[in-house]
Design a protein around this motif. Structure first.
Motif, PDB file in Angstrom:
ATOM      1  N   ALA A  93       4.298  62.238 -39.535  1.00 47.53           N
ATOM      2  CA  ALA A  93       3.292  61.992 -40.568  1.00 47.53           C
ATOM      3  C   ALA A  93       4.088  61.538 -41.871  1.00 47.53           C
ATOM      4  N   HIS A  94       3.236  59.868 -42.287  1.00 44.59           N
ATOM      5  CA  HIS A  94       4.443  59.141 -43.264  1.00 44.59           C
ATOM      6  C   HIS A  94       2.731  59.154 -44.226  1.00 44.59           C
ATOM      7  N   ALA A  95       2.612  60.584 -44.988  1.00 41.21           N
ATOM      8  CA  ALA A  95       2.139  60.768 -45.887  1.00 41.21           C
ATOM      9  C   ALA A  95       2.159  61.996 -46.695  1.00 41.21           C
ATOM     10  N   ILE A  96       1.813  62.530 -47.348  1.00 39.10           N
ATOM     11  CA  ILE A  96       1.898  63.799 -47.837  1.00 39.10           C
ATOM     12  C   ILE A  96       1.037  64.435 -48.902  1.00 39.10           C
ATOM     13  N   GLU A  97       0.119  65.392 -48.796  1.00 35.17           N
ATOM     14  CA  GLU A  97      -0.905  65.380 -49.855  1.00 35.17           C
ATOM     15  C   GLU A  97      -0.109  66.509 -51.094  1.00 35.17           C
ATOM     16  N   VAL A  98       0.061  66.412 -52.174  1.00 34.57           N
ATOM     17  CA  VAL A  98       1.477  67.727 -52.899  1.00 34.57           C
ATOM     18  C   VAL A  98       0.012  68.538 -54.001  1.00 34.57           C
ATOM     19  N   ARG A  99       0.256  69.348 -53.723  1.00 33.55           N
ATOM     20  CA  ARG A  99      -0.328  70.706 -54.097  1.00 33.55           C
ATOM     21  C   ARG A  99       0.962  71.254 -55.417  1.00 33.55           C
ATOM     22  N   SER A 100       2.036  71.563 -54.982  1.00 33.64           N
ATOM     23  CA  SER A 100       2.907  72.446 -55.934  1.00 33.64           C
ATOM     24  C   SER A 100       4.614  71.261 -55.738  1.00 33.64           C
ATOM     25  N   ALA A 101       4.643  71.324 -56.067  1.00 32.33           N
ATOM     26  CA  ALA A 101       6.611  71.471 -55.589  1.00 32.33           C
ATOM     27  C   ALA A 101       7.438  71.609 -56.698  1.00 32.33           C
ATOM     28  N   TRP A 102       8.261  72.251 -55.881  1.00 31.90           N
ATOM     29  CA  TRP A 102       9.412  73.378 -56.616  1.00 31.90           C
ATOM     30  C   TRP A 102       9.158  74.672 -56.995  1.00 31.90           C
ATOM     31  N   GLY A 103       7.224  75.056 -56.782  1.00 29.08           N
ATOM     32  CA  GLY A 103       6.695  75.905 -57.045  1.00 29.08           C
ATOM     33  C   GLY A 103       5.820  76.161 -58.478  1.00 29.08           C
ATOM     34  N   VAL A 104       5.726  75.022 -58.643  1.00 29.20           N
ATOM     35  CA  VAL A 104       4.863  74.425 -59.535  1.00 29.20           C
ATOM     36  C   VAL A 104       3.757  73.542 -59.535  1.00 29.20           C
ATOM     37  N   ASN A 105       2.607  74.093 -60.351  1.00 31.80           N
ATOM     38  CA  ASN A 105       1.408  73.153 -59.113  1.00 31.80           C
ATOM     39  C   ASN A 105       1.764  71.894 -59.868  1.00 31.80           C
ATOM     40  N   VAL A 106       1.069  70.997 -59.264  1.00 32.33           N
ATOM     41  CA  VAL A 106       1.243  69.450 -59.649  1.00 32.33           C
ATOM     42  C   VAL A 106       0.182  69.119 -61.109  1.00 32.33           C
ATOM     43  N   VAL A 107      -0.567  70.033 -61.263  1.00 34.60           N
ATOM     44  CA  VAL A 107      -1.074  69.601 -62.111  1.00 34.60           C
ATOM     45  C   VAL A 107      -0.057  70.588 -63.846  1.00 34.60           C
ATOM     46  N   ASP A 108       1.157  71.169 -63.451  1.00 34.70           N
ATOM     47  CA  ASP A 108       1.949  71.454 -64.385  1.00 34.70           C
ATOM     48  C   ASP A 108       2.952  71.077 -64.135  1.00 34.70           C
ATOM     49  N   LEU A 109       3.747  70.081 -63.497  1.00 41.22           N
ATOM     50  CA  LEU A 109       4.946  68.683 -63.492  1.00 41.22           C
ATOM     51  C   LEU A 109       5.312  68.405 -64.580  1.00 41.22           C
ATOM     52  N   ASP A 110       6.365  67.938 -64.934  1.00 39.01           N
ATOM     53  CA  ASP A 110       6.780  67.167 -66.108  1.00 39.01           C
ATOM     54  C   ASP A 110       6.687  66.018 -65.668  1.00 39.01           C
ATOM     55  N   SER A 156      -1.127  50.330 -28.534  1.00 41.59           N
ATOM     56  CA  SER A 156      -1.227  49.703 -29.615  1.00 41.59           C
ATOM     57  C   SER A 156      -2.871  49.682 -29.191  1.00 41.59           C
ATOM     58  N   ASP A 157      -3.995  49.453 -28.878  1.00 44.79           N
ATOM     59  CA  ASP A 157      -4.928  49.856 -28.858  1.00 44.79           C
ATOM     60  C   ASP A 157      -6.491  50.719 -29.136  1.00 44.79           C
ATOM     61  N   ARG A 158      -5.350  51.914 -29.449  1.00 43.93           N
ATOM     62  CA  ARG A 158      -6.459  52.964 -30.075  1.00 43.93           C
ATOM     63  C   ARG A 158      -6.699  52.793 -31.537  1.00 43.93           C
ATOM     64  N   PRO A 159      -7.547  53.847 -32.337  1.00 43.89           N
ATOM     65  CA  PRO A 159      -8.053  53.269 -33.301  1.00 43.89           C
ATOM     66  C   PRO A 159      -6.864  54.756 -33.923  1.00 43.89           C
ATOM     67  N   THR A 160      -6.497  54.360 -34.737  1.00 45.83           N
ATOM     68  CA  THR A 160      -5.485  54.345 -35.914  1.00 45.83           C
ATOM     69  C   THR A 160      -5.791  55.383 -36.964  1.00 45.83           C
ATOM     70  N   TRP A 161      -5.514  57.185 -37.596  1.00 43.33           N
ATOM     71  CA  TRP A 161      -5.761  58.036 -38.799  1.00 43.33           C
ATOM     72  C   TRP A 161      -4.000  57.813 -39.389  1.00 43.33           C
ATOM     73  N   GLU A 162      -3.772  58.154 -40.740  1.00 48.31           N
ATOM     74  CA  GLU A 162      -3.062  59.015 -41.707  1.00 48.31           C
ATOM     75  C   GLU A 162      -2.620  59.665 -41.537  1.00 48.31           C
ATOM     76  N   LEU A 163      -2.322  60.390 -40.693  1.00 49.80           N
ATOM     77  CA  LEU A 163      -1.475  61.702 -40.872  1.00 49.80           C
ATOM     78  C   LEU A 163      -1.132  62.483 -41.771  1.00 49.80           C
ATOM     79  N   SER A 164      -1.416  63.486 -42.645  1.00 48.45           N
ATOM     80  CA  SER A 164      -0.725  64.104 -43.566  1.00 48.45           C
ATOM     81  C   SER A 164      -1.100  65.441 -44.131  1.00 48.45           C
ATOM     82  N   GLY A 165      -0.068  66.018 -44.760  1.00 48.16           N
ATOM     83  CA  GLY A 165      -0.243  67.385 -45.031  1.00 48.16           C
ATOM     84  C   GLY A 165       0.394  68.322 -46.794  1.00 48.16           C
ATOM     85  N   PHE A 166      -0.251  69.682 -46.214  1.00 46.78           N
ATOM     86  CA  PHE A 166      -0.010  70.390 -47.565  1.00 46.78           C
ATOM     87  C   PHE A 166       1.166  70.490 -47.432  1.00 46.78           C
ATOM     88  N   GLY A 167       1.911  69.571 -48.610  1.00 44.97           N
ATOM     89  CA  GLY A 167       3.576  69.752 -48.934  1.00 44.97           C
ATOM     90  C   GLY A 167       4.081  71.352 -48.765  1.00 44.97           C
TER      91      GLY A 167
END
Length: 283
Positions: free
Chosen positions: A36-53, A6-17
């Motif tokens: 990990a309670h966070a996620i880094e979003v690069r693609s989903a369902w095989g679709v790059n994040v900039v192409d998701l509708d 409880s006294d230790r420094p805490t970092w947020e664990l994430s990852g490239f889903g």
């Protein structure tokens, strides 16, 4: 005496889903199994994040909300193109990345600083800075932080040019994502050669490691990335941000890498071994 958790420094664990699976349901399940309670979003369902509708982004948002998973960053491909692409080409894609960031509840977008494609890096400096300034201007207007990732063969691939980039653009919306493995693959000792000058600009940690001998990517702490020294320096500086797993353990492509659930889990456990060693809690 062991420091109470409880006294230790805490970092947020994430990852490239998408290093886990194309299905975001599987992505979230594996990340949560690793704590990990966070996620880094690069693609989903095989679709790059900039192409998701809009419908796909809304579906992702519902999934993350239902599972209690926050989004640490949009892992966009912005700037991972030749520097002779018109400025507007990447501004259009950045607008889509910003729309994804707004929809998914993050202000962080990872970007790159353009391939110089066989030319001398110094010869493309002005063109790179014009493009990075335009991207930063848009980010400033939208309340977004651009996180520049050091990547082999882009302008900002070694510490001296990363420093030039962030200081010359001079925007509070342009900060750094630190990747130890990528520096190793450029012939750089990450901590020894780059940390002191770049540390003031680092807002985000991408977690992978590599061997200098053949540039192969290995789990955290098993390569030449001086990762433990970097983590210790982050701890000493009071870091409390994200640590995002990007293991690249089974496949690497121009747009990213893949590990699969088992290798991703191995990478997560290797990283937790290092943070336990320095007394940092991951959540």
């Amino acid at each position: 005496m062991t420091q109470p958790t409880s006294d230790r420094p805490t970092w947020e664990l994430s990852g490239f889903g998408d290093e886990i699976d194309a299905d975001p349901v599987v992505q979230v399940a594996v990340l949560q199994a690793l704590g990990a309670h966070a996620i880094e979003v690069r693609s989903a369902w095989g679709v790059n994040v900039v192409d998701l509708d809009d419908e796909q982004l809304a579906g992702l948002h519902r999934l993350f909300d239902e599972r209690g998973q926050t989004v640490s960053a949009i892992a966009s491909p912005i700037g991972k193109v030749p520097v002779d692409e018109p400025v507007e080409h990447e501004l259009v894609r950045l607008r889509r990345a910003i729309a994804a960031a707004h929809a998914l509840g993050t202000t962080n977008i990872r970007i790159f600083s353009f391939y110089f494609a066989g030319r001398a890096a110094e010869s493309v400096r002005d063109d790179v800075l014009v493009r990075m300034r335009a991207l930063a201007d848009l980010a400033e207007r939208e309340g977004i932080t651009l996180l520049h990732e050091n990547e082999k063969d882009i302008y900002g691939d070694v510490p001296s040019r990363v420093l030039d980039l962030v200081e010359s653009v001079g925007s509070s919306s342009l900060r750094l994502a630190w990747d130890n493995a990528n520096y190793v693959q450029c012939g750089v000792r990450p901590f020894t050669d780059g940390w002191a000058q770049l540390a003031p600009y680092v807002d985000y940690l991408q977690v992978k490691d590599a061997l200098a001998a053949d540039s192969s990517v290995v789990p955290a702490g098993q390569g030449d990335g001086e990762l433990l020294r970097t983590l210790t320096a982050l701890l000493d500086a009071g870091y409390s941000g994200y640590a995002s797993l990007e293991p690249h353990l089974t496949d690497v492509t121009a747009l990213g890498g893949f590990s699969g659930p088992a290798a991703f889990g191995r990478a997560g456990r290797a990283f937790r071994t290092l943070t336990d060693q320095i007394g940092v809690t991951l959540r």
